[in-house]
Design an enzyme around this catalytic site. Structure first.
Site, PDB file in Angstrom:
ATOM      1  N   ARG A 241     -10.225  10.986   2.531  1.00  0.00           N
ATOM      2  CA  ARG A 241      -9.706  10.571   1.234  1.00  0.00           C
ATOM      3  C   ARG A 241      -9.145  11.801   0.522  1.00  0.00           C
ATOM      4  NH1 ARG A 241     -12.908   8.597  -4.248  1.00  0.00           N
ATOM      5  NH2 ARG A 241     -11.041   7.876  -5.349  1.00  0.00           N
ATOM      6  N   HIS A 242      -8.160  11.560  -0.331  1.00  0.00           N
ATOM      7  CA  HIS A 242      -7.603  12.656  -1.121  1.00  0.00           C
ATOM      8  C   HIS A 242      -8.673  13.277  -2.019  1.00  0.00           C
ATOM      9  CE1 HIS A 242      -7.798  10.004  -4.592  1.00  0.00           C
ATOM     10  NE2 HIS A 242      -7.216   9.061  -3.852  1.00  0.00           N
ATOM     11  N   ARG A 245      -8.686  13.582  -8.659  1.00  0.00           N
ATOM     12  CA  ARG A 245      -7.393  13.241  -9.269  1.00  0.00           C
ATOM     13  C   ARG A 245      -7.590  12.795 -10.704  1.00  0.00           C
ATOM     14  NH1 ARG A 245      -8.037   7.991  -9.898  1.00  0.00           N
ATOM     15  NH2 ARG A 245      -8.745   6.617  -8.209  1.00  0.00           N
ATOM     16  N   ARG A 309      -0.755  12.541  -4.264  1.00  0.00           N
ATOM     17  CA  ARG A 309      -2.108  13.086  -4.137  1.00  0.00           C
ATOM     18  C   ARG A 309      -2.569  13.191  -2.690  1.00  0.00           C
ATOM     19  NH1 ARG A 309      -2.405   8.109  -6.663  1.00  0.00           N
ATOM     20  NH2 ARG A 309      -3.525   6.414  -5.604  1.00  0.00           N
ATOM     21  N   ASP A 490      -9.643   5.926  -0.610  1.00  0.00           N
ATOM     22  CA  ASP A 490     -10.999   5.403  -0.425  1.00  0.00           C
ATOM     23  C   ASP A 490     -10.971   4.038   0.252  1.00  0.00           C
ATOM     24  OD1 ASP A 490      -9.811   4.169  -2.581  1.00  0.00           O
ATOM     25  OD2 ASP A 490     -11.325   4.777  -4.042  1.00  0.00           O
TER      26      ASP A 490
END
Length: 524
Positions: A241-242, A245, A309, A490
């Site tokens: 996942r990034h 943010r 992102r 996610d």
């Protein structure tokens, strides 16, 4: 008399003539001297002009040297200051190193204590189990298992750790199998050795040769054994996942609008960049010896969703994995090198932009049916008053189980970035929102018709990963890529984990990473 006078006059004239000649000669001589003096005067004048010019040049040189001296003095002072700063940093690092060493010593001690406790607990559990389960009860369980596996078990698998001393129970296990399953059962018994990678470089064969007990077991099973080694990787696929943010959006009554965030909504923060840089460093260390020390485009392939992102997270991750050195550095002040990250437009992405809503009619049907399940209806009824309170406080026209995650996401991001919550938001509210937030992830791919949902969503990604692993197992495989990386969200992580049936029901945190690794056995 007249003759005498003429002679005297002639002599006088000659005398005058001689005097005039001498005077003329003297005048000419003086004129020559004067001319010489004029010449010398001009020479002196030239010399004076030359000396004046040289004097000016010397003064300019002295001024330049004085300026250079001042600059050198300033540089020396600056270097002296930097030296003091470096000496201070070296001292801090030395102190930090000593502190880390003391910390490591403490951890080693705690590790030994924990290992001792684990050993003790295992022994106690074994004793408790032996006391709790009689031989008769155990045999009844075995009979039940045999009946459930009709027409009967195909193989009896003995699992033995190679990094531990063989136990008395393991020494006698073949005899126990024969007593309980019959003499011929040993012909269908197979030994699986685990933890072969914990032998400190010793081969499994050498380890077996040094253990008469293991040799006896293998001989009793007619040489049938295999070993697991968790070191010899062949391929790995990663999904992460990034990083941290800003929120996706703000609710109507939220005073913190998009302008409150440096890059606006849904953008990677500096903390998120740091998270993925550190994850990249971890992956670099984990795959040392598997991947080349330096970036090799043939070994790694990175794909991301078409979001800022996720693309930036992938770049930050790669910066941690492959910092340039030597000839890789295209600028001496930049410890970074560009590495390609591939993507496709969001509306064309069927692999990572999950779930695929309003694209797959069958999935949309399953979601609608999920809303009619008892668990969904009960959750809606149980939290009806709470959801109504959230709707009133946020100013939203409608709030339900499916989209209440947006409120939690906004408040979570604000809390993470030290932004004060409004008065109606307390710890209890955040805990309840988290429960509903996690449930919103569960209903996407689970709760109802999980397997079918997974085939339509995360199953697509799992199939892609399976193909990659399968290609790596083929004999004489020409596949050069060792690592495939997916930078996504996610919901993508949840989709894959639900497809694997390992999802724990909680929203995956920022920079969480799911690793799928393929290993090769030396004798397999």
């Amino acid at each position: 008399m007249q003759q005498i006078n003429m002679t005297a006059e002639k002599d006088l004239i000659n005398s005058y003539k001689n005097a005039v000649e001498e005077f003329t000669h003297t005048i000419n001589s003086l004129q020559d001297s004067y001319n010489e003096l004029l010449t010398k005067k001009d020479e002196l004048q030239d010399n004076i002009s030359s000396w004046s010019q040289k004097n000016m040049e010397l003064e300019t040189t002295i001024k330049d040297l004085t300026t250079g001296k001042d600059q050198l003095q300033n540089s020396f002072s600056s270097l002296s200051q930097k030296k003091l700063e470096l000496e201070s940093k070296v001292k801090d690092l030395t102190d930090g190193k000593d502190e880390l060493l003391r910390h490591f010593d403490t951890l080693d001690q705690k590790k030994l204590e924990l290992e001792s406790k684990v050993t003790f607990l295992m022994d106690e559990l074994k004793k408790a189990y032996e006391q709790a389960v009689s031989e008769e009860d155990l045999m009844n369980e075995i009979r039940n298992c045999t009946l459930m596996s009709a027409p009967g078990p195909h193989v009896i698998l003995l699992v033995i750790r190679l990094d531990m001393e063989i136990t008395e129970e393991e020494r006698n296990i073949v005899t126990w199998i024969q007593n309980n399953f019959g003499e011929d059962a040993v012909n269908y018994t197979f030994i699986l050795f685990t933890h072969a990678d914990h032998l400190n470089g010793e081969s499994v064969e050498d380890h077996i040769r040094q253990s008469p007990d293991l040799q006896l077991l293998i001989n009793q099973c007619d040489g049938r054994y295999h070993s697991f080694n968790n070191i010899n990787r062949r391929n790995t696929d990663q999904l992460y996942r990034h990083g941290d943010r800003s929120p996706i959006e703000a609710y109507p009554t939220d005073p913190h609008k998009e302008s409150a965030w440096p890059q606006g909504f849904g953008q990677l923060s500096q903390e998120g960049m740091k998270q993925h840089y550190e994850l990249g460093q971890f992956l670099k260390k984990r795959y040392t010896g598997f991947l080349s020390e330096h970036y090799n485009r043939h070994e790694i392939f990175i794909r991301s969703t078409d979001e800022d992102r996720t693309l930036m997270s992938a770049e930050a991750n790669l910066a941690g994995m492959f910092p340039p050195t030597g000839s890789e550095m295209f600028h001496p002040d930049l410890k970074w090198q560009p590495i390609p990250v591939h993507t496709v437009p969001k509306d064309e992405d069927r692999l990572l932009s999950l779930p695929l809503k309003n694209i797959c009619p069958r999935y949309d049907q399953l979601i609608n049916k999920t809303k009619k399940t008892d668990i969904f209806v009960n959750m809606t009824e149980k939290y009806k008053d709470f959801i109504e309170m959230v709707r009133e406080k946020t100013g939203l026209k409608e709030v339900n189980i499916e989209d209440i995650w947006k409120v939690y996401d906004t408040l979570f991001c604000e809390k993470t970035h030290n932004i004060t919550h409004p008065g109606w938001v307390n710890q209890s509210v955040m805990e309840t929102l988290k429960v509903l937030n996690d449930f919103s992830y569960q209903i996407l791919f689970g709760v109802y018709k999980r397997q079918e949902k997974c085939r339509l969503q995360g199953g697509l990604l799992l199939d892609q990963i399976n193909k990659s692993l399968s290609n790596a197992t083929e004999l004489n495989s020409q596949q050069k890529v060792k690592m495939i990386v997916y930078s996504a969200h996610d919901t993508t992580v949840v989709a894959l984990q639900e497809a694997l049936n390992v999802f724990n029901g909680l929203q995956p945190p920022y920079a969480s990473c799911h690793l799928i690794e393929l290993y090769h056995e030396g004798n397999g």
